[in-house]
Design a protein around this motif. Structure first.
Motif, PDB file in Angstrom:
ATOM      1  N   HIS A 163       0.856  -1.206   0.000  1.00 59.24           N
ATOM      2  CA  HIS A 163       0.000   0.000   0.000  1.00 59.24           C
ATOM      3  C   HIS A 163       0.882   1.242   0.000  1.00 59.24           C
ATOM      4  O   HIS A 163       1.598   1.492   0.962  1.00 59.24           O
ATOM      5  CB  HIS A 163      -0.911  -0.001   1.237  1.00 59.24           C
ATOM      6  N   HIS A 194       1.216   5.499  -1.465  1.00 58.32           N
ATOM      7  CA  HIS A 194       0.816   6.690  -2.213  1.00 58.32           C
ATOM      8  C   HIS A 194       2.108   7.260  -2.802  1.00 58.32           C
ATOM      9  O   HIS A 194       2.912   7.873  -2.076  1.00 58.32           O
ATOM     10  CB  HIS A 194       0.141   7.710  -1.307  1.00 58.32           C
ATOM     11  N   GLU A 248      -8.025   2.056  -0.094  1.00 57.18           N
ATOM     12  CA  GLU A 248      -8.367   2.119   1.332  1.00 57.18           C
ATOM     13  C   GLU A 248      -9.674   2.870   1.623  1.00 57.18           C
ATOM     14  O   GLU A 248      -9.814   4.042   1.284  1.00 57.18           O
ATOM     15  CB  GLU A 248      -7.222   2.747   2.130  1.00 57.18           C
ATOM     16  N   HIS A 293      -3.859  -1.306   7.447  1.00 55.26           N
ATOM     17  CA  HIS A 293      -2.460  -0.947   7.695  1.00 55.26           C
ATOM     18  C   HIS A 293      -2.335   0.088   8.802  1.00 55.26           C
ATOM     19  O   HIS A 293      -1.336   0.776   8.900  1.00 55.26           O
ATOM     20  CB  HIS A 293      -1.815  -0.421   6.405  1.00 55.26           C
ATOM     21  N   ASP A 342       3.079   3.184   2.574  1.00 55.43           N
ATOM     22  CA  ASP A 342       1.992   4.165   2.660  1.00 55.43           C
ATOM     23  C   ASP A 342       2.480   5.552   2.202  1.00 55.43           C
ATOM     24  O   ASP A 342       2.296   5.914   1.058  1.00 55.43           O
ATOM     25  CB  ASP A 342       1.444   4.194   4.099  1.00 55.43           C
TER      26      ASP A 342
HETATM   27 FE   LIG Z   1      -2.799   5.205   2.819  1.00 59.15          FE
END
Ligand SMILES: [Fe+2]
Length: 574
Positions: free
Chosen positions: A83, A85, A177, A227, A276
């Motif tokens: 996961h 970004h 998410e 997460h 993340d």
């Molecule tokens: Fe996130």
């Protein structure tokens, strides 16, 4: 390239068989390396034979048309970031690819919700187009929460119908998410529409501190991972209810050390690692998923279970059954390590090709987008005045290395109807300015924990709506920082005593640089040092700043609409 691996034809399968049997030389053979059997936990010997994009032989001796000498090296399956970004690395997907792939991350599951909050569908399309041309395998989860909440002003909205139009894109796995936990629990129609549209696909979770029947309800709608666990008890509870738990090593939120005791042979199939939001400096200085592995090993987690979580377990969680093992029939995403105990990467093989400059040069460039995204007129210091009816009021309490904040109530200096910042109490003013051109909102509040004196920091990265956020001890410096950001059309700015001392332009949607990864790192180092020179105590000041507007993480946050009590999910008066 990252295009989906095509199903093999009968003739290709016949050649796989011939090369596996040793009747034909393999396309590529890694000779003399040991490989970590992440099922049995052994360091196995034997050559690794590769035909095209797939492994065809292990544990035997092979001859290849091309051979790599792996003497002294240990092969492990390519790492997966479960996961991420990418926008948080402040570079384009292509620059992200060039840097993390060389650190062993062969697959990443990204959620482009940062750019989608600013630009909407064109931002999402930019990531989908980019994904197909990269050297790594970038999979895209469609952003489920744009905007994250109605307590803020974003630049765009994505509804179920828009998401559905991308469902069958080859890079798409499912829905990203689901941060709108209250929306799920209250069965809000827009939320349920999105969840219904992606039943049977992979739906990511994001449920900090959720427990009990509410956690059951959240998991019952098909959300399959989380997460956000910060304690072992929280993670165990989520595992027990069938959620795959991702151990996160972002820059502002780190849970690998705390959760590492969970990593055992029994549990690791239900774990994975993710970054993340990870800053380019942390990627450059510490690493990416390789860093997560090191952090887990340093915390004492068993080696096989750690490498399994980083590859096979993450792959299974997303139904990527073609990867995660070095075994015949699996894609040849292989990392050769100098040292398996410290995860020192020597060579990366992606789809049967050694990753090098030549491979990166063959990628398809995608034109940059999102220039001129800061739609805001210059501001005056008076606009930051915080009028209140007394000295006592809410203050956001920063926690080091966490996204969760405390909801404090403090007395501050109070003059002429205004509550004021007070560096002696380590309390600064923090403001969020809407920058998407739809309104001129300014949210005003206070934050404790920066340690900063005699200056201001401003950023157009402010999760998830990415309005402008500025923190400082004087309205004058805060205005100067914001006005410089407007002139740059996005970026990060540090002001000290009425002077701009460091900046990093982020002209692509106000989120990403058009510079190289190393240039971004250099500029960011200067910015960080500038903040530290103003006595800021935070390891990553701009990253901590960027999470203050995220009203889906407890307990007190600030958006362009004002202070948000996240526990009550409502705006409160200052
Ligand atoms: Fe996130």
């Amino acid at each position: 390239m990252s295009r989906p691996v095509k199903p093999a034809t009968a003739e290709q399968l016949a050649e796989r068989i011939r090369q596996a049997l040793g009747l034909h030389p393999a396309d590529l053979v890694i000779k003399n390396a040991r490989f970590l059997d992440i099922i049995g936990g052994q360091l196995s010997t034997g050559d690794i034979a590769i035909h095209g994009e797939h492994v065809v032989g292990v544990c035997e001796s092979y001859a290849g048309r091309r051979e790599i000498d792996g003497r002294g090296l240990v092969a492990v399956p390519g790492f997966i970031d479960a996961h991420v970004h990418i926008e948080s690395s402040l570079v384009t997907p292509a620059e992200f690819d060039r840097n993390v792939l060389l650190r062993g991350t062969t697959t990443a599951i990204c959620d482009p919700h940062e750019i989608s909050n600013v630009l909407g569908v064109p931002g999402l399309q930019f990531f989908l187009d980019s994904a197909l041309g990269l050297a790594m395998d970038l999979r895209v989860q469609l952003p489920s929460c744009v905007p994250a909440t109605d307590l803020e002003t974003s630049g765009a909205r994505l509804d179920a119908e828009q998401l559905l139009s991308f469902r069958n894109h080859p890079a798409v796995l499912g829905l990203a998410e689901m941060m709108n936990v209250p929306g799920v629990l209250r069965s809000e129609p827009g939320v349920l529409e999105k969840l219904a549209a992606f039943q049977g696909r992979h739906i990511d979770g994001h449920a900090p501190l959720l427990c009990g029947r509410e956690l059951n309800a959240y998991a019952a709608v098909g959300i399959s991972n989380d997460h956000e666990s910060t304690s072992r008890d929280e993670a165990r509870d989520k595992l027990r209810r069938g959620l795959q738990v991702f151990l996160r090593e972002g820059s502002a939120a780190k849970t690998v050390a705390a959760l590492a005791p969970l990593i055992s042979d029994a549990v690791s199939p239900f774990l994975a690692f993710c970054t993340d939001d990870r800053s380019p400096l942390d990627i450059a200085e510490q690493g990416h998923i390789d860093h997560c592995i090191r952090a887990a090993l340093t915390a004492g987690a068993p080696m096989t279970a750690v490498y399994r979580a980083a590859s096979w377990s993450a792959a299974r969680g997303f139904g990527l059954t073609d990867r995660g093992l070095i075994a015949p029939g699996y894609v040849a995403d292989i990392i050769l390590l100098e040292d398996v105990e410290t995860c020192r990467v020597h060579t990366v093989i992606r789809l049967g090709e050694v990753v090098d400059d030549e491979l990166f040069a063959r990628r398809q460039p995608v034109p940059a987008i999102g220039r001129n995204s800061v739609k805001l007129d210059p501001v005056a210091p008076q606009q930051f005045a915080l009028r209140a009816c007394g000295p006592t009021g809410p203050v956001i309490g920063l926690r080091p290395d966490q996204l969760v904040t405390d909801h404090l109530t403090l007395s501050l200096p109070y003059r002429n109807g205004q509550r004021l910042a007070n560096p002696d109490q380590d309390v600064l003013k923090v403001c969020v300015l809407a920058r998407h051109g739809t309104n001129r909102n300014i949210g005003r509040g206070f934050v404790k924990g920066f340690g900063l004196r005699n200056g201001a920091l401003a950023s157009s990265v402010g999760h998830d709506s990415h309005n402008i956020i500025v923190v400082g001890d004087s309205d004058r410096d805060m205005a100067l920082a914001v006005n410089r950001l407007i002139a740059l059309q996005g970026g990060l700015v540090a002001v000290r005593d009425g002077e701009i001392v460091a900046e990093l332009p982020l002209p692509l949607a106000g989120l990403m640089s058009d510079l190289s990864f190393s240039e971004v790192c250099d500029r960011l180092s200067v910015l960080r040092r500038a903040a530290w020179a103003m006595e800021c105590r935070l390891r990553e000041p701009f990253l901590s700043l960027s999470f203050l507007p995220l009203p889906v993480i407890p307990h007190l946050k600030i958006t362009d609409r004002g202070l948000v009590d996240v526990d009550r999910f409502e705006l409160i008066t200052t």
